[in-house]
Design a protein around this motif. Structure first.
Motif: not given
Length: 88
Positions: A39-45, A47-49, A66-71, A76-77
């Motif tokens: 879900p987009l909501r999980a991606v946004l959460q 990235i913030d986390a 890099r976005l991979s740091f947010c994986e 988890r979200a």
């Protein structure tokens, strides 16, 4: 939601933290998440986390490049959102 909107929203939030555009690798990762139904909501959460975790550890550079740091935070979200939807 179409991928273009998913990409624009996630790229916008990621760009705010990074002050740069998504790389081709970042776009590819977002596409994999989109295809997997993240879900987009999980991606946004996520990235913030990731940004908050990165800053708390006082790492250099002061931004996630890099976005991979947010994986992990994104996954988890996603798990939290799925558990909330299923009531598990």
């Amino acid at each position: 939601m179409e991928f273009a909107a998913y990409l624009a929203m996630a790229g916008g939030v990621f760009g705010e933290h990074r002050c740069a555009m998504l790389s081709p690798e970042d776009c590819e990762l977002l596409h994999r998440w989109y295809q997997a139904g993240v879900p987009l909501r999980a991606v946004l959460q996520g990235i913030d986390a990731a940004r908050d975790e990165w800053r708390a550890q006082r790492r250099w550079p002061r931004f996630i490049n890099r976005l991979s740091f947010c994986e992990r935070p994104v996954l988890r979200a996603t798990e939290r959102i799925v558990r909330a939807r299923t009531g598990a």
